[in-house]
Write a protein that holds these residues in place. Sequence first.
Motif, PDB file in Angstrom:
ATOM      1  N   ARG A   8       0.830  -1.212   0.000  1.00 45.30           N
ATOM      2  CA  ARG A   8       0.000   0.000   0.000  1.00 45.30           C
ATOM      3  C   ARG A   8       0.863   1.259   0.000  1.00 45.30           C
ATOM      4  O   ARG A   8       0.563   2.241  -0.690  1.00 45.30           O
ATOM      5  N   MET A  12       1.123   4.257  -2.604  1.00 43.97           N
ATOM      6  CA  MET A  12       0.975   5.653  -2.210  1.00 43.97           C
ATOM      7  C   MET A  12       2.035   6.525  -2.878  1.00 43.97           C
ATOM      8  O   MET A  12       1.745   7.628  -3.333  1.00 43.97           O
ATOM      9  N   VAL A  15       1.010   7.182  -6.296  1.00 50.02           N
ATOM     10  CA  VAL A  15      -0.077   8.162  -6.324  1.00 50.02           C
ATOM     11  C   VAL A  15       0.464   9.576  -6.125  1.00 50.02           C
ATOM     12  O   VAL A  15       0.105  10.502  -6.857  1.00 50.02           O
ATOM     13  N   SER A 325      -4.052   9.770   1.760  1.00 49.20           N
ATOM     14  CA  SER A 325      -3.683   8.369   1.504  1.00 49.20           C
ATOM     15  C   SER A 325      -3.436   7.629   2.808  1.00 49.20           C
ATOM     16  O   SER A 325      -3.874   6.490   2.981  1.00 49.20           O
ATOM     17  N   ASN A 328      -6.672   6.900   4.579  1.00 53.44           N
ATOM     18  CA  ASN A 328      -7.393   5.810   3.917  1.00 53.44           C
ATOM     19  C   ASN A 328      -6.787   4.462   4.272  1.00 53.44           C
ATOM     20  O   ASN A 328      -7.500   3.484   4.481  1.00 53.44           O
TER      21      ASN A 328
END
Lengths: 345, 528
Positions: A8, A12, A15, A325, A328
């Motif tokens: 994850r 990130m 992103v 992020s 989340n």
Amino acid sequence: MSAYIFKRLLRMVTVVIGISLVVFGFVRMIPGDPAVVILGERGSPEQVAALREKLGLNKPVFLNFQEPSELFDTQYFRFAGQVLRGDLGEGIQSRIPVTDQLRNRFPATLELSFWALTFAVLVGLPAGIIAALNRNRPLDNLAMTISLIGVSMPVFWLGMLLAYFFSVVLGWLPPSGQLSTGLSIEPITGLYILDGLLRGRLDVAWDAFKHVILPAVALGTIPMAIIARITRSSMLEVLGQDYVRTARAKGLARNRVVVKHALRNAMLPVITIIGLQAGVLLGGAVLTETIFSWPGLGSYIYQGIFERDYPVIQGGVIFAAVIVSLVNLLVDLSYAILDPRVHYS
Amino acid sequence: MKRTYLTALMVAALANGALAAGTLVYGSGGEPVSLESGNITDGNSIIVQRQIYDTLVDFKDGTTDLIPGLALSWTANKDATVWTFKLRRNVKFHDGTPFNADAVIFNVNRWWDPKDPTGYRDQGRNWEIWGQLMGGYKGEKSSILKSVTKVDDYTVRFTLNSGFTVFPDVIGAGYFGIASPTAVKKAGARYGTPGVAAVGTGPFIFESWKTGDRINLKPNKSYWGTKSKLDQVVFRFIKEPSARLNELRAGTIDFTSELNPDDLKTVRSDKNLVAVKKPSFNVGFLSLNVSNKYLKDVKVRQAISMAINKKEIVEAFWGELGQSNASFLPPVMNWANSKKVPADYKYDPAAAKKLLAEAGYPNGFELDLWYMPVSRPYFPTPKPIAEAIAAELSSIGIKANLKTKDWAQYLEDRNKAPGFDMYMIGWNGDYGDPDNFYSAYYGPNASDDSNYQPKELNDLLAKARAAVGKSAKAPLYAQIHEITYNAAVRIPVVHSFPLAAARSYVKGWVPSPLGSEAFNTITLDGKK
């Protein structure tokens, strides 16, 4: 689990790089750059062009095709190089490092978001539950009408009304700002209420709390309404499930069924919404912070956009993206704890 | 624990007691960009800088008349090309550095000399305002300044490339506060940012700056001028005018500026408040683009001017907070207006219609009218004002389509060919000379937004700049006034009096027409 988190975090990074490219391109696509704003009414085209050059705004944005030997001598790669060193650049005119500003302002946003969310949950959750339990009765209609008004009321309008009514007319609460002018405190966390308590300055904590009430209510109204609606529909869905009926049939008291069986299961979508809202709020509340002169990220980014201060917009948006992020990710992880059916492996 | 709590409360009580004795809180319209003098032009920076710094030349309260500042006197040669300033002695910067000729030259070189290492141009400093007001920088042909030299420790000589009779007015403008060389060298390119103190010789000393929130200053106990009786001055940044008014009414700030003109009634109805009309030092005008096929005809432009009832518009949107006259200059500079031009514009729709017919447009035509999306001191509420202008124009058959854009875009696009047909814009003055107004929009370096640049005007402006004394300047500006009035390219609509307000216990505040004044004469009379 840790592999999942690592994956994850990797996503990130992608992103954030994507967002940095998009923001970088977009802010430069908006007509009217910092040179124009700095010069204001004064700017003749020659003066604007000269200032652009001084500010380094005439370099190519992404890739320098004019000079292939200097393909990467561009605004973006300079910026990316800075970011890798943990430096987001400086405000174009103020020369204040963006990282300093973010560090100084984030606590204010954090504090405001926390209280706004607290208000939203404390009011929205019970309202949703009460509405669900009284489906289609006056109480339900009342709760839903209030939440409808909450969703449709523009935050700046609500903010102005609150400030006018509670501070000018009634004189109960301060109209804006974070702390009264006569008070000051050496920050520990930068969260005034907490710092006040930690330093034993109850007067500061109380004063800061009074300052946060109105902006938190203004900012928390929309999330409150959303939480109320989601809670209601989620509760209704769960209350119609077989196991709830079974529990009721076994002769369990209604309240016990609601609290023990229904609520926990109904909470999953609500947690998601609360998490999403937290992310949104932490990105800085532009309007609320501006109306209430709240020294957070929102008013900082707003000012940056207005002045076309590229480093400020880029830094602010990238920082907000990282925060959202992370929040989340936390929400997804809390899912695993709440819902035994969810596994990250 | 209990004891610490008690002590805390006692400290708080003491702090509050001190507060009543004299903390003055100003509601500023926003955060300063920087506290570095010579590098900013926004009012929020200047008002704070004015407290920390002194300028060489100062202005008499509420006027644009020169009085000694850090310079006790100044003299010029006959053609105004050599200016000698005698400096005040025994003045120290807040950090103890002595003020002298070296300090003045240090500051001037930062602003003027692109090679000066303490100008930090390589780190994004631009000193834009110096170039704007002084023609350019060292080594440029357009630079008004040729050299700055030290005659002795308390005498500085400025030699100019051309006669510039208002040099003292310009060097005295609020932008050019004199900063401590020691402090600047110590802080480097960080000087003037929130974490670093700004150090001047002014009536107040920088204490702290909490970004997004406030700046605190304390009085300079060894100030050379009037020492402030206050304990502290706080600038709070409150962007929204309505929020500033709320704060003022709630008593959380003591005074503020740039309120909406509509708020005058509210201020007056509150017995705790006093409304303050600031002197007007601006012009809000309608700019016509002569490259537009209709507007290139002077008859059309005059028709437009005649069709707009400026007096009524000012009455409706500003009430007593605005004044309309047929001059680009605010009323303070009436001496530079021509006697041949009527004091007010003629409002005559019938004559305007006739002029249009003569120009060949008996049925009118259509064009765009742009209004700014932000409130400026000269046009606090641009949209309704634009609507009123459009309504007036429709009465003579001109259909004006209202348009607006984001402010930065607006400023940029007005100068991009073909530019706007007709747009609203204005000017806030920097110093009390007509050149500051006329050159901004008619001079050689002015905007390209109207495509109107007759050489005759340029020559007259250059002559007027070099003319010594009002009596020599007045006839030249009168000519400029006549030419611009007849050309009707930029049609002045208003000179506004920005609305400020204070709690009734604030005494001794005299707002300056130049937009910022020192707070050292303000006292608090019975603030709770």
